[in-house]
Design a protein around this motif. Structure first.
Motif, PDB file in Angstrom:
ATOM      1  N   LEU A  44     -48.512 -25.063  39.046  1.00 32.11           N
ATOM      2  CA  LEU A  44     -48.510 -25.292  37.607  1.00 32.11           C
ATOM      3  C   LEU A  44     -48.973 -24.005  36.928  1.00 32.11           C
ATOM      4  CD1 LEU A  44     -50.220 -28.785  37.505  1.00 32.11           C
ATOM      5  CD2 LEU A  44     -47.858 -28.317  36.911  1.00 32.11           C
ATOM      6  N   GLU A  45     -48.173 -23.500  36.020  1.00 35.45           N
ATOM      7  CA  GLU A  45     -48.543 -22.250  35.355  1.00 35.45           C
ATOM      8  C   GLU A  45     -49.432 -22.529  34.156  1.00 35.45           C
ATOM      9  OE1 GLU A  45     -46.288 -18.770  32.933  1.00 35.45           O
ATOM     10  OE2 GLU A  45     -45.582 -19.135  34.977  1.00 35.45           O
ATOM     11  N   PHE A  46     -50.541 -21.801  34.096  1.00 32.71           N
ATOM     12  CA  PHE A  46     -51.474 -21.897  32.971  1.00 32.71           C
ATOM     13  C   PHE A  46     -51.934 -20.493  32.629  1.00 32.71           C
ATOM     14  CE2 PHE A  46     -55.958 -22.475  31.467  1.00 32.71           C
ATOM     15  CZ  PHE A  46     -55.662 -23.103  30.268  1.00 32.71           C
ATOM     16  N   MET A  47     -51.623 -20.063  31.419  1.00 34.09           N
ATOM     17  CA  MET A  47     -52.013 -18.739  30.946  1.00 34.09           C
ATOM     18  C   MET A  47     -51.548 -17.638  31.901  1.00 34.09           C
ATOM     19  SD  MET A  47     -55.779 -19.544  29.331  1.00 34.09           S
ATOM     20  CE  MET A  47     -55.754 -18.043  28.361  1.00 34.09           C
ATOM     21  N   GLY A  48     -50.326 -17.825  32.420  1.00 30.16           N
ATOM     22  CA  GLY A  48     -49.709 -16.799  33.248  1.00 30.16           C
ATOM     23  C   GLY A  48     -50.090 -16.809  34.709  1.00 30.16           C
ATOM     24  N   VAL A  49     -50.916 -17.762  35.141  1.00 22.37           N
ATOM     25  CA  VAL A  49     -51.337 -17.841  36.549  1.00 22.37           C
ATOM     26  C   VAL A  49     -50.790 -19.135  37.154  1.00 22.37           C
ATOM     27  CG1 VAL A  49     -53.293 -17.922  38.139  1.00 22.37           C
ATOM     28  CG2 VAL A  49     -53.424 -16.519  36.067  1.00 22.37           C
ATOM     29  N   LEU A 255     -45.417 -52.234  44.890  1.00 15.99           N
ATOM     30  CA  LEU A 255     -45.657 -50.957  45.570  1.00 15.99           C
ATOM     31  C   LEU A 255     -45.832 -49.873  44.512  1.00 15.99           C
ATOM     32  CD1 LEU A 255     -45.807 -49.482  48.314  1.00 15.99           C
ATOM     33  CD2 LEU A 255     -43.342 -49.097  48.115  1.00 15.99           C
ATOM     34  N   THR A 256     -47.081 -49.521  44.251  1.00 19.34           N
ATOM     35  CA  THR A 256     -47.368 -48.537  43.220  1.00 19.34           C
ATOM     36  C   THR A 256     -48.236 -47.428  43.800  1.00 19.34           C
ATOM     37  OG1 THR A 256     -49.334 -49.747  42.484  1.00 19.34           O
ATOM     38  CG2 THR A 256     -47.253 -50.273  41.396  1.00 19.34           C
ATOM     39  N   HIS A 257     -48.503 -46.418  43.004  1.00 23.36           N
ATOM     40  CA  HIS A 257     -49.378 -45.334  43.436  1.00 23.36           C
ATOM     41  C   HIS A 257     -50.337 -44.995  42.305  1.00 23.36           C
ATOM     42  CE1 HIS A 257     -46.299 -43.069  41.200  1.00 23.36           C
ATOM     43  NE2 HIS A 257     -47.257 -42.189  40.972  1.00 23.36           N
ATOM     44  N   ARG A 258     -51.376 -44.270  42.645  1.00 23.51           N
ATOM     45  CA  ARG A 258     -52.331 -43.784  41.655  1.00 23.51           C
ATOM     46  C   ARG A 258     -52.282 -42.258  41.652  1.00 23.51           C
ATOM     47  NH1 ARG A 258     -52.227 -48.547  41.043  1.00 23.51           N
ATOM     48  NH2 ARG A 258     -53.968 -50.000  40.778  1.00 23.51           N
ATOM     49  N   GLY A 259     -52.088 -41.708  40.490  1.00 30.66           N
ATOM     50  CA  GLY A 259     -52.013 -40.264  40.384  1.00 30.66           C
ATOM     51  C   GLY A 259     -53.279 -39.675  39.789  1.00 30.66           C
ATOM     52  N   LEU A 260     -53.189 -38.423  39.412  1.00 25.78           N
ATOM     53  CA  LEU A 260     -54.294 -37.712  38.767  1.00 25.78           C
ATOM     54  C   LEU A 260     -53.789 -37.055  37.495  1.00 25.78           C
ATOM     55  CD1 LEU A 260     -55.941 -35.727  41.709  1.00 25.78           C
ATOM     56  CD2 LEU A 260     -56.994 -37.607  40.474  1.00 25.78           C
ATOM     57  N   TYR A 261     -54.626 -37.068  36.487  1.00 23.35           N
ATOM     58  CA  TYR A 261     -54.405 -36.200  35.341  1.00 23.35           C
ATOM     59  C   TYR A 261     -55.080 -34.863  35.648  1.00 23.35           C
ATOM     60  CZ  TYR A 261     -53.108 -40.339  32.609  1.00 23.35           C
ATOM     61  OH  TYR A 261     -52.494 -41.473  32.139  1.00 23.35           O
ATOM     62  N   LEU A 262     -54.365 -33.775  35.441  1.00 19.20           N
ATOM     63  CA  LEU A 262     -54.917 -32.443  35.675  1.00 19.20           C
ATOM     64  C   LEU A 262     -55.008 -31.703  34.340  1.00 19.20           C
ATOM     65  CD1 LEU A 262     -52.940 -31.276  38.839  1.00 19.20           C
ATOM     66  CD2 LEU A 262     -55.190 -32.331  38.734  1.00 19.20           C
ATOM     67  N   LEU A 263     -56.194 -31.241  34.023  1.00 20.32           N
ATOM     68  CA  LEU A 263     -56.379 -30.435  32.828  1.00 20.32           C
ATOM     69  C   LEU A 263     -56.943 -29.086  33.243  1.00 20.32           C
ATOM     70  CD1 LEU A 263     -57.016 -33.578  31.977  1.00 20.32           C
ATOM     71  CD2 LEU A 263     -57.631 -32.517  29.818  1.00 20.32           C
ATOM     72  N   HIS A 264     -56.276 -28.024  32.865  1.00 21.89           N
ATOM     73  CA  HIS A 264     -56.800 -26.676  33.086  1.00 21.89           C
ATOM     74  C   HIS A 264     -57.432 -26.196  31.793  1.00 21.89           C
ATOM     75  CE1 HIS A 264     -54.047 -26.856  36.566  1.00 21.89           C
ATOM     76  NE2 HIS A 264     -54.924 -26.028  37.106  1.00 21.89           N
ATOM     77  N   LEU A 265     -58.692 -25.822  31.857  1.00 21.11           N
ATOM     78  CA  LEU A 265     -59.446 -25.403  30.682  1.00 21.11           C
ATOM     79  C   LEU A 265     -59.873 -23.950  30.835  1.00 21.11           C
ATOM     80  CD1 LEU A 265     -61.801 -28.514  30.303  1.00 21.11           C
ATOM     81  CD2 LEU A 265     -59.507 -28.185  29.379  1.00 21.11           C
ATOM     82  N   HIS A 305     -60.759 -15.008  31.323  1.00 22.09           N
ATOM     83  CA  HIS A 305     -61.380 -16.322  31.205  1.00 22.09           C
ATOM     84  C   HIS A 305     -61.864 -16.836  32.558  1.00 22.09           C
ATOM     85  CE1 HIS A 305     -58.355 -16.132  27.890  1.00 22.09           C
ATOM     86  NE2 HIS A 305     -59.332 -16.675  27.189  1.00 22.09           N
ATOM     87  N   ASP A 306     -62.828 -17.763  32.510  1.00 18.65           N
ATOM     88  CA  ASP A 306     -63.114 -18.646  33.634  1.00 18.65           C
ATOM     89  C   ASP A 306     -62.262 -19.891  33.447  1.00 18.65           C
ATOM     90  OD1 ASP A 306     -64.966 -16.925  34.656  1.00 18.65           O
ATOM     91  OD2 ASP A 306     -66.717 -18.005  33.900  1.00 18.65           O
ATOM     92  N   VAL A 307     -61.556 -20.301  34.487  1.00 19.70           N
ATOM     93  CA  VAL A 307     -60.653 -21.442  34.379  1.00 19.70           C
ATOM     94  C   VAL A 307     -61.168 -22.587  35.242  1.00 19.70           C
ATOM     95  CG1 VAL A 307     -58.318 -22.281  34.843  1.00 19.70           C
ATOM     96  CG2 VAL A 307     -58.654 -20.013  33.834  1.00 19.70           C
ATOM     97  N   LEU A 308     -61.207 -23.780  34.653  1.00 15.12           N
ATOM     98  CA  LEU A 308     -61.574 -25.005  35.358  1.00 15.12           C
ATOM     99  C   LEU A 308     -60.349 -25.897  35.507  1.00 15.12           C
ATOM    100  CD1 LEU A 308     -64.948 -26.348  33.848  1.00 15.12           C
ATOM    101  CD2 LEU A 308     -64.564 -25.421  36.137  1.00 15.12           C
ATOM    102  N   CYS A 309     -60.225 -26.533  36.659  1.00 18.03           N
ATOM    103  CA  CYS A 309     -59.230 -27.584  36.855  1.00 18.03           C
ATOM    104  C   CYS A 309     -59.973 -28.914  36.909  1.00 18.03           C
ATOM    105  CB  CYS A 309     -58.437 -27.364  38.138  1.00 18.03           C
ATOM    106  SG  CYS A 309     -57.242 -28.684  38.470  1.00 18.03           S
ATOM    107  N   VAL A 310     -59.747 -29.766  35.919  1.00 20.62           N
ATOM    108  CA  VAL A 310     -60.439 -31.051  35.811  1.00 20.62           C
ATOM    109  C   VAL A 310     -59.488 -32.148  36.276  1.00 20.62           C
ATOM    110  CG1 VAL A 310     -61.609 -32.644  34.241  1.00 20.62           C
ATOM    111  CG2 VAL A 310     -61.767 -30.171  33.852  1.00 20.62           C
TER     112      VAL A 310
END
Length: 341
Positions: A44-49, A255-265, A305-310
């Motif tokens: 996943l690209e975020f701020m060019g990375v 038959l379902t699955h549980r995903g994740l929300y990903l936020l890059h800050l 920046h310091d980048v966090l993946c939440v």
């Protein structure tokens, strides 16, 4: 005449299977419905990375075939700098028993220790009473393995956060992925070893594994079909290796699955310490895990920046939550957890 095989899904499993088959003389057609290969390792690209889809890393004892197929990506042995956020404390993760018990306090530390001491006997009784292969469930399995205090303090809130279900309705299969089948005390002591405190990571990020495997597949003659769906339920004249979503093979409404929300800050440079991952089992925090990609690989560093993946488990929210509208709440929780200043 070469045997022909169809492989469905161009994630690390599908690419690896295609490469091995091609090297053994098969003509392989690899199908991927996405325009890009990678599956869960597609970046996943975020701020060019190009960042990972969550906190991915590989245990030192991972299957040697994965390492063999991707050796050219330069795996690096990296020290773990994890933190368990518990109450208002930060505990080293994997835990150190003495510091762990001290941080819990006298009452909770004693209850947890009692659970560890009793668990081998509980586990023997649990095995003895199993006259057939039934699923006793997440709660009974964890209580037998780790004790009541560990269940109430860590495993129950974590399971309910991730799955959005009462922990009593979750299968023991989930618990077995989180707990050793031997003595929890032995597992905890094992966490103190140097091997538990380091991990493997490709020098240029997980996306480099996909780039390398795709290049090797093309070099071996694999015919790669991107943005191309393959109906694996229809009869096929050739053998099919399927690595996609199980739900596309079976029309089962439950038959379902549980995903994740990903936020890059992105935070001001110098905002974060040397921690690579923070783990948060408590229900008061929406996130279950927060990671700092730059601590996994220098190639994931943003110069400004310091980048966090939440990572926020989908379980309690469903699939349509807009967390971009809740950044103030998430930021406040990150401060409360002492992850950001």
């Amino acid at each position: 005449m070469k045997p022909t095989v169809s492989v469905v899904g161009a994630g690390v499993a599908g690419l690896g299977a295609s490469l091995l088959l091609a090297r053994r003389g098969a003509q392989v057609d690899l199908y991927e419905r996405s325009p890009h290969p990678g599956g869960l390792l597609e970046p996943l690209e975020f701020m060019g990375v190009a960042y990972d889809r969550g906190s991915h890393r590989v245990h030192e004892d991972a299957h040697p075939l994965l390492i063999e197929l991707t050796r050219a990506t330069h795996w690096t042995l990296t020290p773990r700098r994890g933190v368990l956020v518990l109450g208002d404390r930060h505990l080293a993760y994997p835990p150190e028993p003495i510091a762990f018990a001290r941080a819990l306090g006298l009452r909770d530390g004693a209850a947890l220790a009692l659970g560890w001491l009793r668990s081998p006997a509980r586990l023997r009784a649990w095995r003895h009473d199993r006259t057939h292969d039934t699923d006793e469930g997440f709660e009974d399995f964890v209580r037998a393995q780790a004790g009541d205090a560990a269940y109430e303090r860590f495993y129950r809130p974590y399971a309910e956060k991730v799955w959005g279900l009462d922990a009593r309705g979750v299968s023991r299969t989930v618990a077995r992925q989180r707990l050793s089948t031997s003595s929890p005390l032995a597992a905890l002591l094992g966490a103190m070893t140097s091997r538990a405190r380091r991990f493997l990571y490709p020098r240029h990020g997980m996306a480099s594994l996909i780039d390398h495997l795709l290049a090797e597949c093309l070099r071996a003659g694999v015919r790669v079909h991107l943005a191309h769906s393959f109906d694996a339920r229809s009869p096929s004249p050739t053998p099919v290796i399927y690595t996609g979503h199980l739900g596309t093979l079976a029309d089962v409404p439950t038959l379902t699955h549980r995903g994740l929300y990903l936020l890059h800050l992105a935070l001001p440079r110098g905002s974060l310490d040397a921690t690579d991952t923070w783990y948060s089992p408590e229900a008061r925090f929406w996130f279950g895990r927060v990671s700092q990609p730059a601590r996994f690989s220098a190639s994931l560093t943003d110069a400004r920046h310091d980048v966090l993946c939440v990572e926020i488990p989908e379980g309690r929210w469903g699939a349509d939550q807009n967390f971009l509208a809740d950044l103030a709440t998430i930021t406040a929780q990150l401060r409360d957890a002492k992850i950001i200043p």
